[in-house]
Design an enzyme around this catalytic site. Structure first.
Site, PDB file in Angstrom:
ATOM      1  N   GLU A  81       6.836  36.537  78.730  1.00 22.26           N
ATOM      2  CA  GLU A  81       6.534  35.164  78.317  1.00 22.26           C
ATOM      3  C   GLU A  81       6.285  34.249  79.511  1.00 22.26           C
ATOM      4  O   GLU A  81       5.464  33.333  79.449  1.00 22.26           O
ATOM      5  CB  GLU A  81       7.710  34.642  77.494  1.00 22.26           C
ATOM      6  CG  GLU A  81       7.714  33.174  77.168  1.00 22.26           C
ATOM      7  CD  GLU A  81       9.065  32.744  76.630  1.00 22.26           C
ATOM      8  OE1 GLU A  81       9.603  31.736  77.111  1.00 22.26           O
ATOM      9  OE2 GLU A  81       9.588  33.433  75.731  1.00 22.26           O
ATOM     10  N   HIS A 131      13.695  41.302  61.709  1.00 21.03           N
ATOM     11  CA  HIS A 131      13.360  39.987  61.170  1.00 21.03           C
ATOM     12  C   HIS A 131      13.078  40.022  59.679  1.00 21.03           C
ATOM     13  O   HIS A 131      12.895  38.979  59.057  1.00 21.03           O
ATOM     14  CB  HIS A 131      12.164  39.395  61.916  1.00 21.03           C
ATOM     15  CG  HIS A 131      12.487  39.058  63.336  1.00 21.03           C
ATOM     16  ND1 HIS A 131      12.242  39.932  64.374  1.00 21.03           N
ATOM     17  CD2 HIS A 131      13.070  37.974  63.896  1.00 21.03           C
ATOM     18  CE1 HIS A 131      12.648  39.380  65.504  1.00 21.03           C
ATOM     19  NE2 HIS A 131      13.157  38.199  65.247  1.00 21.03           N
TER      20      HIS A 131
END
Length: 763
Positions: A616, A705
């Site tokens: 990131e 998730h």
């Protein structure tokens, strides 16, 4: 006559008290219906538009709100939901929306017309170099686009009914295609542009007809190293969009335009927004290249961080631009989605540090002050801002002589393990005696209501420290016992005592302060409260040792010590802007190195140093990659460098594209890396196989998730795919990520199946 306007590219949507999170989770539990969820969203939009109007913004921004993710909203807006979901025409838009976000078995999608069997959620990855996760569109030769603008047009009507003038916000067509993934190997997403543009044009026509004065079209990929064919497509695309007659504000952010500067300036749009924080050096060139009467919008207030703007410095930048053009729009550099909503209720925050900060609402006030000052009007807030900037610069709390001395004295070999991996692997296997395909988890287990209640009671002083520690030890014992019953080979303590993987450490390190309500959205209902890293970092005492030692005392199986790596702590904090990020990362690395040494001394044989944010943090321009990767990987190696050869160092990364930095991932020299791969059906693992990644690896075998519980056959299928590209002797078996947000029932069921699949593979 000089003309000034203020606007925002987007605004936080979760609410001051995470009202969106509360509504979403109530909806998923079945406690409220679609109408209740929609009402919660409408209330938040109205409140946030009012804040914008009260700050003097002539236009409120509409279209930046999403119940889960803005990119997923665009998938529905342009009618390109993946065919694999097999949605029945009777499925409501929200049913389909959450099926794409959470998978076929999501609680919200228990609907007779929902997704067909086998429809896993859309892949999720980072929005450029932020910690926000978006849902990845899927494109293929059969992708078709149709306009489904009812939700967006209804939100426009909401704002207009409240008396606001409207600027609509859209993700641009080229960025939308760029952000997607190709379902078929070799498929060119850009080939869909010809199909997509008529739908965009039709939307622009409808927005104009509904009285929308401006349409902000975000094309942040103009800050990337684009292939020539994508650059060429911009002029064709925007010539066609210009035929709609809508006034388009093209918005770029996060990166300098560089070779795309001339292209952006000559596109047939009515205005151009540029990032005046990350690309301040380009403002003069943009001003010169952007022909009048096109509007120039300058992102002069940092939309990614929480420090006050140096308003005098900003005025010095803006005044010559205003003199030259006669009209300027002032804005944050990017959407304010990435900062908390307001400082108003931060009564417990250190007053000195609080005076240095500006959240989204305060940034609106900064825009108003800049506008007044540039007009020559009275701007009393200017003197307060000057005092805060000066106070921060001279504060004695920011710098530590001891930290500076330690950094200066760091020996050259501090970032190297004593022996190469092959030698370490041999002694680690002799010590740990694990079976083939060892099973483990990423670290966290469900944060139950009881855990959260105990933590809340401790924070407000209602639970004494001794009782809190006793409660957390009991939760750790519970997690260890359940892992042993499941049959996992390497255990974790479950992280019951941790509120967040970064906040927990920041609370115990010098140089950090914390907010009460400084929440930002990571994805969906997942919110994080980043620490504020304002000064030099040091560790006063051990932070995790007592919990890891307690867990290890309860089992003969190895228990991992769990740490967050220096780059992730840096990336997921609101980091100081008064020194290079590389130096701050090094300070954090030295503090975490001390923790590695203490865990090792206490007998912990496996230590995991999580670095999910390594990818990131990669700069958006490749020319800056080498410098970043050099200091980022060195910071990790310095943290791990305290480990002996027989101490096994793990790391974890998730929800990012790793293949373009595999040499640097290998350079971390972690003994074991665990990565998220299930949403891509192990496709992300292919690069590790082609690179011949030398160390051990645990590809995630199910998506944490989604509440869907994978069966043993599905996990075994993924493991067999993994074994085709990675030597079986180097494979671990684990979920994609931590299990903090899941419930115990689904967690236990999934892990039982995972262990069963690993045992089949051993056979």
């Amino acid at each position: 006559m000089k003309t000034l306007h203020t606007h925002v590219l987007g605004f936080p949507r979760i609410g001051a008290r995470r009202e969106l999170k509360t509504a979403l989770e109530a909806f998923w539990r079945g406690e409220i219906g679609e109408a209740g969820l929609e009402a919660a969203g409408a209330a938040l939009r109205a409140r946030h538009w009012a804040l914008q109007a009260e700050a003097g913004l002539e236009l409120v921004t509409v279209g930046d709100f999403a119940l889960y993710d803005q990119v997923a909203g665009h998938i529905q807006l342009f009618g390109c939901e993946p065919a694999r979901f097999g949605f029945d025409t009777a499925a409501t838009p929200l049913t389909r929306y959450f099926a794409m976000a959470r998978g076929e078995h999501a609680d919200c999608c228990a609907h007779p017309h929902g997704a067909q069997a086998g429809s896993h959620a859309l892949d999720m990855t980072k929005w450029f170099d932020t910690n926000y996760h978006y849902l990845v569109p899927e494109f293929g030769p059969d992708t078709a686009f149709t306009l489904a603008a009812e939700r967006l047009l209804a939100e426009v009507a909401e704002a207009q009914a409240l008396g606001h003038r409207v600027k609509a916000s859209l993700i641009g067509p080229l960025t939308f295609l760029w952000l997607g993934t190709a379902r078929a190997n070799g498929f060119d997403r850009l080939s869909l542009l010809e199909k997509l543009l008529p739908v965009y044009t039709a939307l622009l026509i409808r927005l104009k007809a509904q009285g929308v004065e401006w349409v902000q079209v975000d094309e942040p990929i103009l800050g990337l190293d684009l292939p020539q064919e994508w650059r060429n497509a911009f002029e064709i695309a925007y010539w066609l969009l210009a035929q709609s007659g809508a006034r388009i504000m093209l918005a770029t952010y996060f990166s300098p335009l560089e070779e795309n500067l001339g292209l952006a300036c000559r596109l047939p749009v009515a205005g151009l927004h540029v990032d005046g924080v990350r690309a301040a050096h380009e403002l003069t060139s943009v001003c010169d290249w952007l022909a009048l009467p096109k509007v120039l919008s300058v992102g002069i207030v940092d939309g990614r961080n929480i420090w006050r703007t140096d308003l005098d410095a900003a005025i010095a930048v803006l005044a010559p631009l205003l003199d030259k053009r006669g009209e300027l729009w002032l804005a944050p550099s990017c959407s304010l989605l990435h900062v908390p909503l307001s400082l108003a209720d931060e009564s417990a925050l250190d007053p000195e540090v609080r005076s240095w900060l500006a959240f989204a609402t305060e940034k609106l006030a900064e825009l108003a002050t800049l506008k007044a000052a540039l007009r020559g009007d009275d701007a009393p807030q200017l003197s307060e801002a000057r005092a805060a900037i000066a106070g921060r610069a001279r504060s004695t709390r920011v710098h530590s002589d001891a930290v500076a001395a330690r950094v200066h004295a760091l020996p050259a070999g501090a970032d190297r393990r004593a022996a190469p991996f092959a030698a370490r692997q041999a002694v680690q296997r002799a010590r740990l005696r694990l079976p083939a395909y060892p099973t483990t988890t990423i670290g966290s287990f469900p944060q139950t209501a009881a855990i959260r209640a105990a933590r809340a009671a401790f924070r407000r002083g209602a639970l004494p420290l001794a009782q809190y520690h006793s409660a957390m030890r009991a939760e750790i014992a519970h997690a260890v016992a359940r892992q042993e019953a499941i049959g996992l080979d390497v255990l974790v303590h479950g992280e019951a005592e941790r509120n967040d993987m970064v906040e927990y450490f920041g609370e115990q390190l010098d140089g950090f302060v914390f907010t009460q309500y400084g929440w930002v959205q990571s994805y969906g209902s997942r919110c994080v409260k980043p620490p504020v890293l304002y000064g030099d970092v040091a560790r006063a005492r051990a932070m995790t040792v007592q919990w890891s030692v307690h867990a290890q005392s309860l089992s003969a199986r190895p228990v991992k010590g769990m740490l967050t790596g220096p780059v992730t702590i840096l990336q997921w904090s609101f980091v100081r802007d008064d020194q290079p990020r590389a130096l701050t990362a090094l300070q954090i690395a030295l503090a975490m190195r001390d923790e590695v040494a203490d865990l090792q001394a206490a007998g912990i044989g496996i230590i995991q140093i999580d670095e999910p944010a390594l990818r990131e943090g990669l700069p958006l321009r490749r020319a800056r990659w080498d410098d970043y990767l050099a200091w980022a990987t060195r910071a990790f190696r310095i943290t791990a460098g305290a480990a002996r050869d027989d101490t096994q160092i793990h790391t974890h990364m998730c929800y990012a594209e790793f293949n373009d930095i595999l040499p640097q991932i290998a350079a971390l020299d972690a003994d074991v890396i665990t990565i998220e791969t299930s949403r891509s059906d192990m496709a992300l693992l292919d690069g590790f196989g082609q690179y011949r990644y030398p160390n051990e690896i645990g590809p995630g075998v199910y998506d944490i998730h989604s509440p869907a519980v994978p069966d043993t056959d599905a996990i075994e299928r993924l493991l067999r795919k993994a074994a085709q590209v990675i030597p079986a002797a180097n494979l671990w078996v684990n979920p994609d990520c931590g299990l903090k947000t899941r419930g115990w029932a689904e967690t236990e069921a999934a892990l039982v199946n995972m262990v069963a699949a690993a045992r089949r593979m051993r056979a």
